[in-house]
Motif scaffolding. Structure first.
Motif, PDB file in Angstrom:
ATOM      1  N   UNK A  92      -4.499 -23.963 -20.463  1.00 24.43           N
ATOM      2  CA  UNK A  92      -5.086 -24.878 -19.486  1.00 24.43           C
ATOM      3  C   UNK A  92      -4.516 -26.289 -19.639  1.00 24.43           C
ATOM      4  N   UNK A  93      -4.279 -26.708 -20.863  1.00 22.26           N
ATOM      5  CA  UNK A  93      -3.678 -28.025 -21.079  1.00 22.26           C
ATOM      6  C   UNK A  93      -2.235 -28.078 -20.564  1.00 22.26           C
ATOM      7  N   UNK A  94      -1.533 -26.959 -20.631  1.00 17.49           N
ATOM      8  CA  UNK A  94      -0.137 -26.918 -20.202  1.00 17.49           C
ATOM      9  C   UNK A  94       0.028 -26.678 -18.701  1.00 17.49           C
ATOM     10  N   UNK A  95      -1.034 -26.232 -18.044  1.00 21.62           N
ATOM     11  CA  UNK A  95      -0.934 -25.807 -16.646  1.00 21.62           C
ATOM     12  C   UNK A  95      -0.503 -26.949 -15.738  1.00 21.62           C
ATOM     13  N   UNK A  96       0.288 -26.582 -14.725  1.00 20.64           N
ATOM     14  CA  UNK A  96       0.767 -27.546 -13.735  1.00 20.64           C
ATOM     15  C   UNK A  96       0.246 -27.241 -12.339  1.00 20.64           C
ATOM     16  N   UNK A  97      -0.616 -26.258 -12.207  1.00 22.22           N
ATOM     17  CA  UNK A  97      -1.158 -25.913 -10.902  1.00 22.22           C
ATOM     18  C   UNK A  97      -2.413 -26.691 -10.564  1.00 22.22           C
ATOM     19  N   UNK A  98      -2.710 -26.823  -9.282  1.00 20.46           N
ATOM     20  CA  UNK A  98      -3.979 -27.427  -8.860  1.00 20.46           C
ATOM     21  C   UNK A  98      -5.154 -26.591  -9.357  1.00 20.46           C
ATOM     22  N   UNK A  99      -4.946 -25.285  -9.391  1.00 23.86           N
ATOM     23  CA  UNK A  99      -5.935 -24.370  -9.936  1.00 23.86           C
ATOM     24  C   UNK A  99      -5.303 -23.647 -11.122  1.00 23.86           C
ATOM     25  N   UNK A 100      -6.115 -23.370 -12.131  1.00 22.46           N
ATOM     26  CA  UNK A 100      -5.592 -22.739 -13.331  1.00 22.46           C
ATOM     27  C   UNK A 100      -6.671 -21.864 -13.937  1.00 22.46           C
ATOM     28  N   UNK A 121     -12.037 -21.445  -4.098  1.00 23.02           N
ATOM     29  CA  UNK A 121     -11.896 -22.837  -4.511  1.00 23.02           C
ATOM     30  C   UNK A 121     -11.163 -23.664  -3.471  1.00 23.02           C
ATOM     31  N   UNK A 122     -10.116 -23.090  -2.901  1.00 19.99           N
ATOM     32  CA  UNK A 122      -9.256 -23.832  -1.989  1.00 19.99           C
ATOM     33  C   UNK A 122      -9.911 -24.071  -0.634  1.00 19.99           C
ATOM     34  N   UNK A 123     -10.644 -23.078  -0.138  1.00 23.76           N
ATOM     35  CA  UNK A 123     -11.224 -23.166   1.203  1.00 23.76           C
ATOM     36  C   UNK A 123     -12.721 -23.462   1.207  1.00 23.76           C
ATOM     37  N   UNK A 124     -13.423 -23.062   0.148  1.00 19.21           N
ATOM     38  CA  UNK A 124     -14.882 -23.223   0.130  1.00 19.21           C
ATOM     39  C   UNK A 124     -15.352 -24.315  -0.813  1.00 19.21           C
ATOM     40  N   UNK A 125     -14.436 -24.918  -1.556  1.00 24.07           N
ATOM     41  CA  UNK A 125     -14.775 -26.082  -2.359  1.00 24.07           C
ATOM     42  C   UNK A 125     -15.395 -25.817  -3.712  1.00 24.07           C
ATOM     43  N   UNK A 126     -15.322 -24.588  -4.212  1.00 26.68           N
ATOM     44  CA  UNK A 126     -15.852 -24.323  -5.542  1.00 26.68           C
ATOM     45  C   UNK A 126     -14.917 -24.893  -6.607  1.00 26.68           C
ATOM     46  N   UNK A 127     -15.506 -25.310  -7.731  1.00 21.24           N
ATOM     47  CA  UNK A 127     -14.723 -25.793  -8.865  1.00 21.24           C
ATOM     48  C   UNK A 127     -14.323 -24.656  -9.803  1.00 21.24           C
ATOM     49  N   UNK A 128     -15.132 -23.597  -9.817  1.00 25.22           N
ATOM     50  CA  UNK A 128     -14.929 -22.473 -10.728  1.00 25.22           C
ATOM     51  C   UNK A 128     -15.157 -21.177  -9.964  1.00 25.22           C
ATOM     52  N   UNK A 178      -8.293 -30.204 -12.545  1.00 30.57           N
ATOM     53  CA  UNK A 178      -8.767 -31.554 -12.836  1.00 30.57           C
ATOM     54  C   UNK A 178     -10.232 -31.571 -13.257  1.00 30.57           C
ATOM     55  N   UNK A 179     -10.999 -30.562 -12.845  1.00 26.65           N
ATOM     56  CA  UNK A 179     -12.410 -30.498 -13.210  1.00 26.65           C
ATOM     57  C   UNK A 179     -12.618 -29.885 -14.588  1.00 26.65           C
ATOM     58  N   UNK A 180     -11.778 -28.935 -14.972  1.00 33.82           N
ATOM     59  CA  UNK A 180     -12.035 -28.197 -16.215  1.00 33.82           C
ATOM     60  C   UNK A 180     -11.424 -28.852 -17.448  1.00 33.82           C
ATOM     61  N   UNK A 206     -22.377 -29.714 -13.933  1.00 31.34           N
ATOM     62  CA  UNK A 206     -22.804 -29.493 -12.539  1.00 31.34           C
ATOM     63  C   UNK A 206     -21.632 -29.161 -11.613  1.00 31.34           C
ATOM     64  N   UNK A 207     -20.670 -28.399 -12.148  1.00 23.96           N
ATOM     65  CA  UNK A 207     -19.579 -27.940 -11.302  1.00 23.96           C
ATOM     66  C   UNK A 207     -20.077 -26.811 -10.402  1.00 23.96           C
ATOM     67  N   UNK A 208     -19.449 -26.670  -9.256  1.00 29.63           N
ATOM     68  CA  UNK A 208     -19.812 -25.605  -8.315  1.00 29.63           C
ATOM     69  C   UNK A 208     -19.126 -24.310  -8.747  1.00 29.63           C
ATOM     70  N   UNK A 209     -19.925 -23.252  -8.932  1.00 30.95           N
ATOM     71  CA  UNK A 209     -19.433 -21.988  -9.471  1.00 30.95           C
ATOM     72  C   UNK A 209     -19.740 -20.852  -8.503  1.00 30.95           C
ATOM     73  N   UNK A 210     -18.761 -19.979  -8.302  1.00 30.10           N
ATOM     74  CA  UNK A 210     -19.002 -18.740  -7.573  1.00 30.10           C
ATOM     75  C   UNK A 210     -18.606 -17.574  -8.465  1.00 30.10           C
ATOM     76  N   UNK A 211     -19.478 -16.576  -8.547  1.00 28.75           N
ATOM     77  CA  UNK A 211     -19.185 -15.340  -9.260  1.00 28.75           C
ATOM     78  C   UNK A 211     -18.922 -14.251  -8.224  1.00 28.75           C
ATOM     79  N   UNK A 212     -17.729 -13.693  -8.263  1.00 28.77           N
ATOM     80  CA  UNK A 212     -17.299 -12.724  -7.257  1.00 28.77           C
ATOM     81  C   UNK A 212     -17.381 -11.320  -7.851  1.00 28.77           C
TER      82      UNK A 212
END
Length: 252
Positions: A92-100, A121-128, A178-180, A206-212
């Motif tokens: 996670x520290x090395x990641x270069x993506x917007x999402x990781x 995350x990209x369309x619905x605004x979840x952080x996790x 950026x959140x994690x 208080x991050x927004x989480x979705x469990x799929x």
């Protein structure tokens, strides 16, 4: 451990997929092929960060052969085993993506669910976005015991730690980077209990989480590194220690 050259560039990719590896030789080639095929059906720019946690089998050699000379791939090797949690945090520290995030390379939760995570995350605004495992249980005593213990652990997390999530331990978690990353300093576990700690940190932030919901199919190609009764006792000790620390810090 061997580290790649550091870069200050961020958001080079839409997604960073971290693959922790430990003695994965029997399943590695097929799993990486499946992962690349799934991501190849999307339009996301993505990178693969494969981290070998001091495997004792042919995993390091296979990683070199399968991933060499790919510009979207980094292979990192540990000289000594640090545990799954520590390995994921490094990625996670090395990641270069917007999402990781990461997935277990045995693909007991298959990579086909990855696009759904990123879309959430990209369309619905979840952080996790994480997998909530739905078990397909084979009629084998060992697998049934492991599944019962896993479901029991879910209830323990909810009642003892008061976390609202259905499945903190799933090996399939993705985050808005950026959140994690700022939360990683709150996590002490380097092993399997890392999953519970990071979800506690997510909840407290208080991050927004979705469990799929995702089908979980036990693979039998290689022996599992999980030892149900030993690991269950280890989890319970880690959970008690974690709750005492969080209570002392006023965070639970």
């Amino acid at each position: 451990m061997t580290r790649p050259p550091r870069t200050d560039r961020r958001d080079d990719y839409d997604l960073s997929v971290i693959v922790p590896c430990y003695n994965e030789a029997p399943i590695l080639e097929q799993s990486l092929r499946d992962l690349r095929w799934i991501m190849g059906q999307t339009s996301y720019r993505w990178e693969l960060i494969a981290i070998d946690d001091a495997s004792r089998d042919e995993t390091p050699r296979l990683l070199d052969g399968l991933l060499a000379d790919r510009p979207d791939t980094r292979v990192i090797r540990h000289r000594s085993n640090i545990g799954r949690g520590g390995t994921v945090m490094e990625g996670l520290h090395l990641a270069r993506g917007r999402y990781a995030g990461f997935l277990d390379i045995d693909l007991e939760v298959h990579a086909r669910y990855l696009p759904s995570m990123i879309l959430a995350m990209d369309k619905e605004g979840y952080d996790v976005a994480t997998a909530k495992r739905v078990y397909r249980v084979p009629f084998r005593v060992d697998d049934m015991v492991r599944n019962v213990l896993s479901l029991g652990y879910r209830q323990l997390v909810r009642r003892y730690l008061h976390l609202p999530f259905e499945d903190t331990e799933t090996g399939f978690k993705f985050f808005r980077r950026e959140a994690i990353v700022p939360l990683l300093s709150h996590v002490e576990s380097q092993g399997w209990f890392w999953d519970t700690e990071i979800m506690a940190a997510v909840y407290q932030a208080k991050l927004r989480v979705i469990e799929i919901p995702c089908l979980f199919v036990r693979q039998t190609i290689r022996p599992s590194t999980v030892r149900p009764w030993r690991d269950a006792l280890g989890y319970w000790r880690a959970m008690r220690s974690f709750k005492r620390r969080m209570t002392a810090e006023g965070r639970l």
